[in-house]
Design a protein around this motif. Structure first.
Motif, PDB file in Angstrom:
ATOM      1  N   TYR B  57     -20.044 -20.540  -0.065  1.00  0.00           N
ATOM      2  CA  TYR B  57     -19.816 -22.061  -0.368  1.00  0.00           C
ATOM      3  C   TYR B  57     -20.795 -21.585  -1.925  1.00  0.00           C
ATOM      4  O   TYR B  57     -21.717 -21.354  -1.361  1.00  0.00           O
ATOM      5  N   GLU B 270     -14.212 -32.272   4.179  1.00  0.00           N
ATOM      6  CA  GLU B 270     -15.193 -30.923   4.464  1.00  0.00           C
ATOM      7  C   GLU B 270     -15.649 -32.072   6.075  1.00  0.00           C
ATOM      8  O   GLU B 270     -15.961 -31.841   6.567  1.00  0.00           O
ATOM      9  N   CYS B 336     -16.674 -26.509  -2.774  1.00  0.00           N
ATOM     10  CA  CYS B 336     -17.271 -26.548  -1.420  1.00  0.00           C
ATOM     11  C   CYS B 336     -17.921 -25.132  -1.680  1.00  0.00           C
ATOM     12  O   CYS B 336     -18.123 -24.390  -2.925  1.00  0.00           O
TER      13      CYS B 336
END
Lengths: 336, 336
Positions: B57, B270, B336
């Motif tokens: 991430y 997400e 992300c």
């Protein structure tokens, strides 16, 4: 057609990402798990105890004598699994790439990942690639997580050192630290010194097969031998005496350390293993180690004591004793 | 005493690293596996099939409406495991931190990691922290790898879509993409829009318990719903028809997308899951989803077809049809 640089598209999860995974990664890491190309790999595991570990690699430079960030990431995580006596099975590979990374660099790195995994007999079963805009990171960071199965009866760990145990190491200390540092700084010691980066699962299997009297396995990576021994001393609530004259250190590492004001006992190693073993079994273990390609220069370098629990004492060449503390401060950032 | 910034020492593997792990990480992620403080965690697994995954991430900014890089890293990896029908068990956590990161930021992130793991019932069993000199990366990158066990009889995967299957989604599309983008660019749409970042293991368990006719689970993260459906179509060798009028998209996302020239079908989610299910079971599955806190706005949004294998077709509101390709190029780096 492969472009000659990494672009943001390669990390966007769309067409370019898919092509990168297919053309570059799957080709080199071809196995039935990766071929599923799903969010996760599906693996079969028999029941039992497993070791699970993770490590990120941010080494600078990404290529250094004796390896690169790809081989290092595979070796390092394999070795962490080994240190629990586990047989490494599966790795995951998380790449974070800087936009503009030359594609040929990524290819060299992935070639090394593939070779290192093959040598160690592990499979890379899942992966992920992110790309960060140019200037927001430095070239390549890699995370490898790993799973290994612990054979029945194997009980090793840093908490398991016992008074009387002899402490062995499988060869020269500090090679990785000096190799990376000298290539980073453009120093040329004209020595041909290489990182010791290597997978230790074969050596560890041979050592464990030699008998059940091995109590501790620990790899002296960041923080070096001194820090690793402090961890063992702390977790096992024992003291450790280290014999300075027995420490295997190559001449180039000794010379470079003196020049740079570094202590080899705090330099990172990436293919070394500290072993604490019942003194009755120590000679047999030493013999096994010396027969292995990654243990030729193995030595007995210390002993576990009941006195001074939590402490590591160095018996110096001239007969003195000094406390070896854990690493405080950072000798060398981005060494792994 | 905790310093108020991350220093290189925190990543050196010595004293400062140990204090960080003890004082900050162990306190929040306290479990018997981490407490071993060894190179790897030792976990017990019963035999069977397991899902293994990894994700890094690099989201920018690290804090955004509805979450932060810590909760996102836990949710994302949990969701990848769920998409194989697996029950998430263990995570590893690899932190790469920029020197100078405010300690309070790290604390907030670790609080979120802890809360997210607790909500989902997973344990963080192994970790690693590296620190990179200031300017050589941007604040925080996190890798989470995960292991989950796949219950007997569960067979889902992106290759398993069958003609006739209905395609469901558990709620609004594009919230994560717009929430992150607007907070990154300092845009204020005055909408209170939040990322949908959430752990989907509870929802997926409920759906799978509702019957054995669920064929595909897939989370439309990077690349969005359009890219995920293309992957399903490709791997299952089927076509997919998507009904534009049925797509749940919030007004703020619709408005922001129009303003910014983005297509919600390519925005990252997400906390969303695409489900392909036998049409006979679709209503039952929809009901189960809508009863769950992360599925209140679930809808049937498409159907799997025998025609046009490998293709996703959008049936537009006005009765037309257009091909929805995989994402090409990168709409939004570091989402992300």
């Amino acid at each position: 057609m492969t472009p000659n640089q990494i672009t943001l598209d390669h990390g966007a999860g769309g067409q370019a990402s898919h092509e990168l995974v297919h053309d570059l990664f799957l080709k080199r890491l071809n196995n039935k798990f990766l071929r599923q190309m799903d969010d996760s790999a599906v693996v079969d595991l028999t029941g039992g105890r497993f070791a699970v570990t993770t490590d990120s690699y941010v080494v600078d430079p990404i290529f250094f004598p004796g390896g690169n960030i790809g081989s290092l990431a595979v070796h390092g995580t394999i070795n962490d699994l080994c240190m629990q006596g586990a047989v490494p099975l599966y790795l995951t590979l998380g790449l974070i790439l800087e936009e503009g990374l030359p594609m040929e660099d990524l290819i060299r790195i992935m070639d090394s990942v593939s070779e290192a995994a093959q040598e160690a007999g592990v499979k890379v079963v899942a992966g992920d690639t992110k790309v960060v805009p140019k200037g927001k990171m430095d070239k390549v960071f890699i995370n490898t997580a790993g799973i290994g199965s612990i054979p029945e009866g194997v009980e090793v760990g840093s908490h398991n050192g016992r008074p009387g145990d002899l402490v062995l190491i499988n060869g020269d200390i500090g090679d990785h630290g000096i190799a990376v540092l000298s290539s980073r700084e453009g120093l040329d010691f004209q020595t041909g010194l290489k990182s010791d980066s290597a997978p230790l699962n074969g050596l560890v299997s041979a050592v464990l097969a030699a008998g059940s009297r091995v109590h501790v396995l620990r790899d002296p990576t960041r923080g070096g031998v001194a820090t690793a021994l402090n961890e063992i001393a702390g977790q096992s609530k024992v003291g450790i005496h280290l014999f300075e004259e027995a420490l295997p250190i190559s001449k180039p590492v000794m010379a470079a350390s003196e020049l740079l004001g570094l202590d080899p006992l705090y330099l990172a190693n990436e293919g070394k293993c500290l072993i604490a073993v019942d003194p009755k079994a120590a000679d047999a273990v030493l013999k096994v180690m010396r027969r292995h390609r990654y243990g030729r220069k193995a030595e007995i370098i210390g002993q576990v004591t009941e006195q001074n629990p939590g402490r590591v004492l160095l018996k110096t060449r001239v007969g003195g004793t000094r406390i070896l503390s854990m690493l405080t401060g950072d000798q060398l950032p981005r060494i792994c």
